[in-house]
Structure formats: structure tokens, C-alpha cells
Design a protein around this motif. Structure first.
Motif, PDB file in Angstrom:
ATOM      1  N   ASP A   1       0.821  -1.218   0.000  1.00  0.00           N
ATOM      2  CA  ASP A   1       0.000   0.000   0.000  1.00  0.00           C
ATOM      3  C   ASP A   1       0.855   1.269   0.000  1.00  0.00           C
ATOM      4  O   ASP A   1       0.593   2.203   0.737  1.00  0.00           O
ATOM      5  N   LEU A   2       1.859   1.269  -0.847  1.00  0.00           N
ATOM      6  CA  LEU A   2       2.790   2.399  -0.874  1.00  0.00           C
ATOM      7  C   LEU A   2       2.226   3.556  -1.712  1.00  0.00           C
ATOM      8  O   LEU A   2       1.772   3.353  -2.834  1.00  0.00           O
ATOM      9  N   HIS A   3       2.224   4.721  -1.109  1.00  0.00           N
ATOM     10  CA  HIS A   3       1.816   5.922  -1.834  1.00  0.00           C
ATOM     11  C   HIS A   3       2.895   6.969  -1.664  1.00  0.00           C
ATOM     12  O   HIS A   3       3.428   7.126  -0.577  1.00  0.00           O
ATOM     13  N   VAL A   4       3.205   7.685  -2.726  1.00  0.00           N
ATOM     14  CA  VAL A   4       4.196   8.755  -2.637  1.00  0.00           C
ATOM     15  C   VAL A   4       3.568  10.043  -3.145  1.00  0.00           C
ATOM     16  O   VAL A   4       2.970  10.076  -4.217  1.00  0.00           O
ATOM     17  N   TYR A   5       3.678  11.080  -2.325  1.00  0.00           N
ATOM     18  CA  TYR A   5       3.132  12.386  -2.701  1.00  0.00           C
ATOM     19  C   TYR A   5       4.251  13.409  -2.743  1.00  0.00           C
ATOM     20  O   TYR A   5       5.052  13.499  -1.827  1.00  0.00           O
ATOM     21  N   TYR A   6       4.279  14.189  -3.843  1.00  0.00           N
ATOM     22  CA  TYR A   6       5.127  15.383  -3.884  1.00  0.00           C
ATOM     23  C   TYR A   6       4.191  16.552  -3.606  1.00  0.00           C
ATOM     24  O   TYR A   6       3.414  16.941  -4.477  1.00  0.00           O
ATOM     25  N   GLY A   7       4.223  17.090  -2.412  1.00  0.00           N
ATOM     26  CA  GLY A   7       3.231  18.097  -2.048  1.00  0.00           C
ATOM     27  C   GLY A   7       1.859  17.444  -2.082  1.00  0.00           C
ATOM     28  O   GLY A   7       1.628  16.447  -1.408  1.00  0.00           O
ATOM     29  N   LYS A   8       0.962  17.984  -2.896  1.00  0.00           N
ATOM     30  CA  LYS A   8      -0.371  17.393  -2.985  1.00  0.00           C
ATOM     31  C   LYS A   8      -0.474  16.387  -4.117  1.00  0.00           C
ATOM     32  O   LYS A   8      -1.439  15.639  -4.230  1.00  0.00           O
TER      33      LYS A   8
ATOM     34  N   GLU B   1       0.009  13.199  -6.184  1.00  0.00           N
ATOM     35  CA  GLU B   1       0.305  11.805  -5.896  1.00  0.00           C
ATOM     36  C   GLU B   1       1.103  11.220  -7.055  1.00  0.00           C
ATOM     37  O   GLU B   1       0.612  11.122  -8.175  1.00  0.00           O
ATOM     38  N   ALA B   2       2.368  10.868  -6.774  1.00  0.00           N
ATOM     39  CA  ALA B   2       3.231  10.413  -7.860  1.00  0.00           C
ATOM     40  C   ALA B   2       3.199   8.896  -8.005  1.00  0.00           C
ATOM     41  O   ALA B   2       3.575   8.357  -9.050  1.00  0.00           O
ATOM     42  N   LEU B   3       2.765   8.210  -6.958  1.00  0.00           N
ATOM     43  CA  LEU B   3       2.752   6.749  -7.015  1.00  0.00           C
ATOM     44  C   LEU B   3       1.614   6.243  -6.142  1.00  0.00           C
ATOM     45  O   LEU B   3       1.493   6.658  -4.993  1.00  0.00           O
ATOM     46  N   PHE B   4       0.768   5.383  -6.691  1.00  0.00           N
ATOM     47  CA  PHE B   4      -0.337   4.916  -5.846  1.00  0.00           C
ATOM     48  C   PHE B   4      -0.632   3.437  -5.966  1.00  0.00           C
ATOM     49  O   PHE B   4      -1.152   2.841  -5.038  1.00  0.00           O
ATOM     50  N   GLU B   5      -0.325   2.812  -7.080  1.00  0.00           N
ATOM     51  CA  GLU B   5      -0.526   1.374  -7.149  1.00  0.00           C
ATOM     52  C   GLU B   5       0.800   0.751  -7.559  1.00  0.00           C
ATOM     53  O   GLU B   5       1.011   0.432  -8.712  1.00  0.00           O
ATOM     54  N   GLY B   6       1.705   0.616  -6.595  1.00  0.00           N
ATOM     55  CA  GLY B   6       3.037   0.180  -6.986  1.00  0.00           C
ATOM     56  C   GLY B   6       3.580  -0.902  -6.077  1.00  0.00           C
ATOM     57  O   GLY B   6       4.751  -0.874  -5.744  1.00  0.00           O
ATOM     58  N   ASP B   7       2.722  -1.811  -5.642  1.00  0.00           N
ATOM     59  CA  ASP B   7       3.220  -2.783  -4.685  1.00  0.00           C
ATOM     60  C   ASP B   7       3.875  -3.973  -5.369  1.00  0.00           C
ATOM     61  O   ASP B   7       3.281  -4.630  -6.224  1.00  0.00           O
TER      62      ASP B   7
END
Lengths: 309, 274
Positions: B34-41, B43-49
């Protein structure tokens, strides 16, 4: 055939852009020549005046540089005028080196905080504060020195409170912003990938700052310190207000003494052009000018060494 | 006939296809949940498991901006100060994305090599000894030994063994990149993350780098981001295809390149976009 000639004629014609080019070059060349002329004139003028002490007043250079008593209007026991500049030279160097020693750790610490530890706060708070410090006129520094630093020194160490120590305190604050902002520039010039490489190897942030960033920025940091020293060496007004202006060898940090600049500013209005008193002051100015050239040279040498690495 | 084939293809193609690993010889060493990466607001990555097998090479491919480098940099928390990373990163059963994790100790186990060769302006020897000295290894004999083995593993020893005290900045791009690998493996990490390590190198240096990576597989788990699909095909066992912040497909490399399950993957590996 005709078209070829037409084309050639068209290509060879001086276009508006080409004329503008020449005009632009002319303008910048003129500006350059003017600045060079001004610099040469200043050096020439100060040198010709400064050398007069030795040529027309027959003071020996050695006596000037090593003599300990400064009293150009009076002839000493040996019948020669007393124009020993050593107390001022010592005073200038002492105050410059001391203030650089005190300012450097603060400046580099601030630069590290601004650039490495908290870039946000650094940019929002510290940067404007540093810039503000640069903009405060030196007479204000001198006045604060006179009304705060000197009494404090007097209360702690006794004596009059005027002297090298008070001068150092004032100069420390005055050169701090210069050294800080130049140190910050030096740290900013260290490529980001150096930091990443170090962090990716498991180095802590402090280890990265200490072992990688500061090392890589060393030439730039040294330049910053030398710039600060050049500024301290040349500062006149604020120093003059707190140093006591006694042309004596400083026998302690809290005894009144003087620097090249402080003697110049206090003395130059009270002498007649062409007299020995006046010429001797020009000689001091020559020493100052020479020293600032030396500082410039050091900065250039450091810069070159930094590039070679 | 034509239409039928297309319909068949479309039906066979799933939207996403991500396998779970089950190779007993190469157990999962690192995985994300369930990894999510946000640059500020944003979302750069949301389905990357993904799961990564130990002592294998896994390649992350995808077009620019697909999130593959973001994903890689999150794995050893290099994104900490730049982005917000939520979710779990399980390394040998421990979630290393917790605030209580000592990232410096963790990065010793999960090393990283960057796109641009970035040796320090120090000698070759000091570059490799850097991380060791930080960890208190100071014995000359011990350092010599590790410098030599690291350079040998990175296939650089023969070229630089007489110049160890020369500046690392004098090395060619390919040599410098292998020096960076030597520097990273000197502290014996478990996992080596490589972010497009060959993109600044010429084909010959790239070939040497790939040989180096293949020989390193024996000791290290390697995860590599690459723009070069042939490179992924040549060296990796598993390949993940990233697109627009998601992993669209993760499977064995041969599956991805010969018989991809997702239409977009197929388009990408056959060069139709990207």
C-alpha cells in the motif's frame, strides 16, 4: 547567375543587427576602459603621493615600516621625523585577524543551517536578516559600538574600554553577513549528488555536512573568510569610533590603539597637502591599497586552486 | 478473421497483472504494501506494490514520469525530505518506513547507485573507504582488503590498482560508475538499488556495467530502474512495468517481453510509445 550576385550582395551588406553588434561592443569597451582608467589613476595617485614620504622627505622605508612612534610633525631624538607606522600596521592586522577568527565559526554555522539543515527557515528568515545587516551603515555600527560595546568592555576589563577588543566586536558583526552569505553561496555550489551519494552510503546528515559538503566547499569558504578580512581591514569609520585612536603599539586588547584606516580618517583633514604629515598619511593609504591588492590576489589564488580540484 | 483476433487479444489482456513470488530458492527479501508517494499534494505513485526476490535482478521499466525512480528512491528512504511516503516497506519482515527506523543504519543494508556517476572529489581509495571510515573501520590492513575486494567485485580493480591514490574525478564515466558500485558494496549491503546507472554511459561501458551487475547477483539483491528495455531483457529475472504512477504489470522478464498480459505493456515493450 544574377541571383547568386544578389545573394552575395545581400549577405555582405552590413545589416542593422551587425551594426548594433558593433555599437554594443563599443559601449561595453568604453565602460571597461573607463573603469580600468579609474583604477590605474587611483593606484597611480596614491602611489605617487605615498612615495613622496620616502623620496622628497627622505624617510627610509624601513623606519616607516618598523618605527614604533608616530608623530609626523615632530623630529625624534635622532633628528628624523617620527613616522613609524608599525603600531597601525599591527593594529590593523590584529583587528582583522581577530574579527575573522571570531566571525568564521558563526558565519559557517549560519550558512550550514541556512543551506543544509533548514533551507526553508534559512530562505525565509536568515537570508533577509543577513541582507539587512549588510545594509546598515557603518556609522550606525560605530555608534552602537561606542554606546554599548565600549562601556561593556570598560565594565568587564577596566581601562577606557576603547581598544582592539571593542573594535573586534564591532567588526565581527560587520563582516559576519558578508562571510555568511558568501559561505552560503559556497555551500550551495556543492552539487546535490555529492550529498545524495553520501546519504545513500549510510552517512548521517552531520557526517555528510562535515565530511563531504564542507570539504568540497573549502575553497569557497576560504574565499568568503578572506573577503571578510579584506572588508575588516578596510573598514574605517566604525573602527575609528571604538578603538581609541592612540598611535601606540597595542600592549593589550583593551588599551587604546589605532589602525591604518583610523589614523587616516582622523588625520587627513588636519594636514596641509605636500607637507610631511600629509605625505606620511598617503604612505599609510598606500600600505592599505597594497594590502587590499594582496587580499585580492589570495582570493584569486584560492579560486584557481579550487577549480583545479 | 482480423476482427476476431483483435477481440481475442482484447479479452486476453487484463488491466493489471502483478504476480506474487513463490520461488523457494530466492525468497522475498523486500516488498511494499500500500505504498503511496506524494510530492506536495500531487500523488506520484499509488498502485506500486511489488515483491523482490533475493539474489536476483529485478528491473523497473516504464516511460518518463511513470513513478519508477520515485518508487526506487522510496525504498531506502532517499525521498524522505522531498516527498511524503505512506505505506509499508517490508525488509526481511521489518517495516523500514516507520519513523522509528534509523535510516542511516537501514541505508547501510539497502545501498544505492545513481544515474549520474557521482564520485567524491577524493582519491579512488578514499571514495571506497569513505563509508567504512564513517563506521569506524580504520585499520589500514582491513581497509586495503575491503577496497581491493570491492573493486574486484565491481570489475574495476585491474584498471585502477596502480592509481588508487589518484583523484576519482579522473576516471571515465563507465569507470566512475563502477567505482560508485564498488563504493556502495564496500559496506556489504543486502540490496543494491540502481537508478538508471547506465544512462550516462556509452554502449561499451554499459556492457561492462551489465556484466558487473550479473556477477554481483550472487552476493546482492539488485533492483534497477532502466530506460533501456534491452538492458532489462538482458540482465533481469523479473520486470515491473510502471505507467502513470502505477505498476501495470509485474512478472518474469521473459513473460513481460514475449507475452505480456496487459495491452499497454505490450505497446511499450514493442516500442509503440514511451
Amino acid at each position: 547567375m544574377k541571383t547568386t550576385e544578389q545573394l552575395e550582395a545581400k549577405l555582405k551588406r552590413r545589416s542593422k543587427a551587425a551594426k548594433l553588434e558593433i555599437w554594443g561592443r563599443l559601449v561595453s569597451l568604453t565602460a571597461l576602459m573607463l573603469i580600468v582608467a579609474v583604477v590605474v589613476a587611483i593606484i597611480g595617485f596614491v602611489a605617487s603621493k605615498g612615495i613622496a614620504t620616502f623620496t622628497s622627505n627622505h624617510v627610509s622605508l624601513w623606519d616607516f615600516l618598523s618605527g614604533k612612534s608616530w608623530n609626523p610633525g615632530v623630529n625624534g631624538a635622532n633628528g628624523k621625523p617620527e613616522v613609524g607606522a608599525l603600531p597601525m600596521i599591527v593594529g590593523s592586522f590584529l583587528i582583522t585577524i581577530l574579527s575573522a577568527i571570531v566571525a568564521t565559526p558563526f558565519a559557517i554555522g549560519t550558512a550550514v543551517f541556512m543551506n543544509e539543515i533548514s533551507p526553508n527557515k534559512g530562505a525565509k528568515i536568515l537570508q533577509p536578516v543577513t541582507e539587512l545587516l549588510v545594509g546598515i551603515p557603518s556609522v550606525v555600527y560605530g555608534f552602537i559600538g561606542l554606546s554599548v560595546v565600549v562601556p561593556t568592555t570598560r565594565a568587564i576589563f577596566g581601562g577606557s574600554g576603547f581598544g582592539i577588543l571593542s573594535g573586534t566586536c564591532v567588526l565581527f558583526v560587520m563582516i559576519l553577513p558578508t562571510v555568511t552569505s558568501m559561505s552560503a553561496d559556497a555551500l550551495r555550489a556543492v552539487p546535490r549528488y555529492y550529498r545524495e551519494a553520501s546519504l545513500a552510503l549510510g552517512a548521517t546528515q552531520w557526517q555528510t555536512i562535515y565530511k563531504v559538503v564542507l570539504r568540497a566547499a573549502t575553497p569557497g569558504l576560504m574565499t568568503a573568510v578572506v573577503f571578510g578580512m579584506a572588508r575588516a581591514f578596510g573598514e574605517a569609520l566604525a573602527v575609528q569610533m571604538v578603538i581609541g585612536n592612540a598611535a601606540l603599539m597595542p600592549n593589550s586588547l583593551v588599551s587604546p590603539s589605532s589602525t591604518l584606516t583610523s589614523v587616516l580618517t582622523t588625520g587627513i583633514g588636519n594636514t596641509v597637502m605636500g607637507s610631511l604629515q600629509n605625505n606620511a598619511l598617503w604612505s599609510l593609504a598606500l600600505v592599505l591599497l597594497f594590502m587590499s591588492l594582496v587580499f585580492n590576489l589570495i582570493i584569486r589564488l584560492i579560486g584557481r586552486k579550487g577549480r583545479l580540484q | 478473421m482480423f476482427v476476431n483476433n483483435d477481440v481475442k487479444n482484447a479479452m486476453a489482456m487484463e488491466e493489471r497483472h502483478v504476480i506474487k513470488l513463490s520461488d523457494p530458492d530466492h525468497p522475498v527479501i523486500l516488498s511494499t504494501e500500500d505504498l503511496h508517494v506524494y510530492y506536495g499534494k500531487k500523488e506520484a505513485l499509488f498502485e506500486g506494490d511489488l515483491e523482490f526476490a533475493s539474489n536476483q535482478i529485478s528491473a523497473l521499466i516504464g516511460p518518463s514520469g511513470s513513478g519508477k525512480s520515485t518508487y526506487l528512491r522510496s525504498l531506502n528512504r532517499m525521498n524522505d525530505r522531498i516527498a511524503t511516503v505512506t505505506g509499508k516497506i517490508m525488509y526481511r519482515g521489518v517495516d523500514i518506513n516507520q519513523p522509528s527506523i534509523d535510516v542511516y543504519e537501514m541505508r547501510r543494508r539497502v545501498g544505492m547507485v545513481f544515474q549520474r556517476p557521482n564520485p567524491f572529489a577524493k582519491s579512488i581509495y578514499d571514495n571506497i573507504a569513505f563509508a567504512l571510515r564513517l563506521r569506524g573501520v580504520t585499520g589500514k590492513h582491513k581497509l586495503d582488503e575491503i577496497v581491493e575486494t570491492s573493486l574486484k567485485q565491481a570489475a574495476l580493480w585491474d584498471q585502477v590498482k596502480d592509481d588508487l591514490n589518484k583523484s576519482a574525478l579522473a576516471l571515465s564515466g563507465g569507470q566512475a560508475q563502477r567505482l560508485c558500485i564498488a563504493r556502495a558494496i564496500a559496506i556489504k549491503p543486502d540490496i543494491l538499488l540502481l537508478d538508471e546507472p547506465a544512462s550516462a554511459l556509452d554502449p561499451v561501458s554499459t556492457g561492462q556495467l551489465e556484466d558487473t551487475l550479473l556477477s554481483l547477483k550472487e552476493h546482492y539483491t539488485i533492483i534497477i530502474v532502466t530506460h533501456n528495455m534491452q538492458q532489462a531483457a538482458r540482465i533481469s529475472e523479473y520486470t515491473a512495468f510502471f505507467n502513470q504512477g502505477r505498476v501495470l504489470e509485474y512478472d518474469t522478464t521473459s513473460h513481460i517481453f514475449t507475452n505480456p498480459s496487459v495491452q499497454v505493456t505490450s505497446d511499450y515493450v514493442s516500442g509503440n510509445f514511451g
